[in-house]
Design a protein around this motif. Structure first.
Motif, short mmCIF file in Angstrom:
data_model
loop_
_atom_site.label_atom_id
_atom_site.label_comp_id
_atom_site.label_asym_id
_atom_site.label_seq_id
_atom_site.Cartn_x
_atom_site.Cartn_y
_atom_site.Cartn_z
N LEU A 33 67.19 19.74 48.37
CA LEU A 33 67.49 20.37 49.66
C LEU A 33 67.89 21.84 49.54
O LEU A 33 67.46 22.68 50.34
N PRO A 38 66.67 29.05 53.61
CA PRO A 38 66.23 30.42 53.36
C PRO A 38 67.37 31.37 53.01
O PRO A 38 67.16 32.32 52.27
N ARG A 48 75.31 26.55 62.75
CA ARG A 48 74.28 26.11 63.70
C ARG A 48 74.28 24.59 63.85
O ARG A 48 74.19 24.08 64.98
N LEU A 49 74.37 23.85 62.74
CA LEU A 49 74.39 22.39 62.85
C LEU A 49 75.67 21.92 63.57
O LEU A 49 75.62 21.03 64.41
N PHE A 52 75.31 22.65 67.28
CA PHE A 52 74.32 21.75 67.86
C PHE A 52 74.93 20.36 68.10
O PHE A 52 74.79 19.78 69.19
N TYR A 63 75.92 26.20 71.37
CA TYR A 63 74.66 26.24 70.61
C TYR A 63 73.54 26.84 71.45
O TYR A 63 72.89 27.81 71.05
N ARG A 67 71.32 30.03 70.89
CA ARG A 67 70.03 29.75 70.27
C ARG A 67 68.95 29.31 71.26
O ARG A 67 67.79 29.17 70.86
N LEU A 72 64.35 21.03 68.04
CA LEU A 72 64.61 20.92 66.60
C LEU A 72 63.37 20.62 65.77
O LEU A 72 63.24 21.13 64.66
N HIS A 76 62.08 22.99 62.67
CA HIS A 76 61.94 22.47 61.31
C HIS A 76 60.51 22.56 60.79
O HIS A 76 60.27 22.27 59.61
N PHE A 79 59.51 24.00 57.38
CA PHE A 79 59.97 23.35 56.15
C PHE A 79 59.19 22.06 55.95
O PHE A 79 58.94 21.32 56.89
N GLU A 85 62.80 14.16 51.43
CA GLU A 85 63.73 15.15 51.99
C GLU A 85 64.62 14.48 53.05
O GLU A 85 65.82 14.73 53.12
N ARG A 86 64.00 13.64 53.88
CA ARG A 86 64.77 12.91 54.89
C ARG A 86 65.88 12.09 54.23
O ARG A 86 67.04 12.12 54.65
N TYR A 113 72.46 7.60 65.10
CA TYR A 113 71.83 8.81 65.62
C TYR A 113 71.19 9.62 64.48
O TYR A 113 70.05 10.07 64.59
N PHE A 114 71.94 9.84 63.39
CA PHE A 114 71.42 10.67 62.30
C PHE A 114 70.18 10.03 61.66
O PHE A 114 69.23 10.74 61.32
N MET A 121 62.42 14.21 62.24
CA MET A 121 62.15 15.55 61.70
C MET A 121 61.09 15.53 60.60
O MET A 121 60.63 16.58 60.15
C1 HEM Z 1 68.07 24.00 60.46
C2 HEM Z 1 66.46 21.20 56.87
C3 HEM Z 1 67.27 17.28 59.56
C4 HEM Z 1 69.66 20.06 62.73
C5 HEM Z 1 67.53 23.58 59.27
C6 HEM Z 1 67.07 24.45 58.23
C7 HEM Z 1 66.62 23.66 57.22
C8 HEM Z 1 66.80 22.30 57.62
C9 HEM Z 1 66.04 24.11 55.88
C10 HEM Z 1 67.11 25.99 58.28
C11 HEM Z 1 68.48 26.44 57.92
C12 HEM Z 1 69.09 27.46 58.83
O1 HEM Z 1 69.24 27.21 60.04
O2 HEM Z 1 69.47 28.50 58.31
C13 HEM Z 1 66.51 19.90 57.31
C14 HEM Z 1 66.01 18.75 56.54
C15 HEM Z 1 66.21 17.65 57.31
C16 HEM Z 1 66.87 18.10 58.55
C17 HEM Z 1 65.39 18.78 55.16
C18 HEM Z 1 65.83 16.24 56.90
C19 HEM Z 1 65.39 15.35 57.75
C20 HEM Z 1 68.04 17.68 60.63
C21 HEM Z 1 68.64 16.81 61.61
C22 HEM Z 1 69.31 17.59 62.50
C23 HEM Z 1 69.14 18.96 62.08
C24 HEM Z 1 68.52 15.29 61.59
C25 HEM Z 1 70.12 17.23 63.70
C26 HEM Z 1 70.71 16.06 63.86
C27 HEM Z 1 69.40 21.36 62.42
C28 HEM Z 1 69.82 22.50 63.21
C29 HEM Z 1 69.34 23.63 62.57
C30 HEM Z 1 68.65 23.17 61.38
C31 HEM Z 1 70.64 22.45 64.50
C32 HEM Z 1 69.48 25.08 63.06
C33 HEM Z 1 68.40 25.34 64.10
C34 HEM Z 1 68.47 26.76 64.66
O3 HEM Z 1 69.20 26.97 65.64
O4 HEM Z 1 67.82 27.64 64.09
N1 HEM Z 1 67.36 22.28 58.87
N2 HEM Z 1 67.01 19.46 58.49
N3 HEM Z 1 68.37 18.98 60.95
N4 HEM Z 1 68.70 21.81 61.33
FE1 HEM Z 1 67.86 20.65 59.93
#
Ligand code: HEM
Length: 126
Positions: A33, A38, A48-49, A52, A63, A67, A72, A76, A79, A85-86, A113-114, A121
């Motif tokens: 991961l 980036p 951000r997470l 959110f 959020y 944003r 979402l 994503h 990536f 990855e999940r 939920y997760f 995703m």
């Molecule tokens: C952003 C990976 C699942 C919520 C990102 C980013 C990556 C990533 C690499 C960019 C990092 C950044 O914002 O700087 C992953 C991977 C997942 C996953 C590998 C595997 C399934 C999830 C899930 C959620 C989530 C399940 C929510 C429950 C978010 C949010 C952002 C984000 C809110 C920022 C979005 C934005 O406003 O730009 N994720 N993610 N992600 N992820 Fe995930």
């Protein structure tokens, strides 16, 4: 009096702060991961997470103020997220949920939920 939101029931921002901080501490050590993120500093992704999730569970809408619509799956798309990855993401979140003080019902609701959200995703199937 209106019913408390889930956000309030679990302890508000402080609880989401703990969950997401613990989650990213685990992501930082994960060989699959960590390279996907980036930015060198994970604090932006952490914020951000956290924002959110607070919004999703009935807390403040910070959020989307910052944003816009979450979208979402679209965010994503850059990536490569496969089953591996999940599962790595869920492993980190499992640790975070297990270490934070939550009732068994709240923990289960968050976990359900997760699992669903992380599966949604996945964008790479081979
Ligand atoms: C952003 C990976 C699942 C919520 C990102 C980013 C990556 C990533 C690499 C960019 C990092 C950044 O914002 O700087 C992953 C991977 C997942 C996953 C590998 C595997 C399934 C999830 C899930 C959620 C989530 C399940 C929510 C429950 C978010 C949010 C952002 C984000 C809110 C920022 C979005 C934005 O406003 O730009 N994720 N993610 N992600 N992820 Fe995930």
């Amino acid at each position: 009096t209106p019913e408390k939101t889930f956000y309030e029931q679990v302890g508000g921002e402080a609880t989401f702060h703990r969950i997401v901080a613990r989650f990213y501490a685990e992501v930082a050590k994960d060989e699959l991961l960590r390279p996907m993120y980036p930015e060198e500093d994970l604090s932006g992704a952490e914020e951000r997470l956290r924002l959110f999730l607070m919004q999703y569970w009935g807390g403040p809408h910070t959020y989307s103020d910052r944003r816009g619509h979450p979208r979402l799956r679209m965010r994503h798309a850059p990536f490569k997220i496969g089953i591996t990855e999940r599962d790595a993401w869920l492993r980190c979140m499992r640790i975070a949920l297990d270490e934070v003080e939550l009732s068994p019902e709240h923990r289960e609701q968050l976990w359900q939920y997760f699992e669903m959200a992380a599966h949604g995703m996945v964008n790479s199937w081979f």
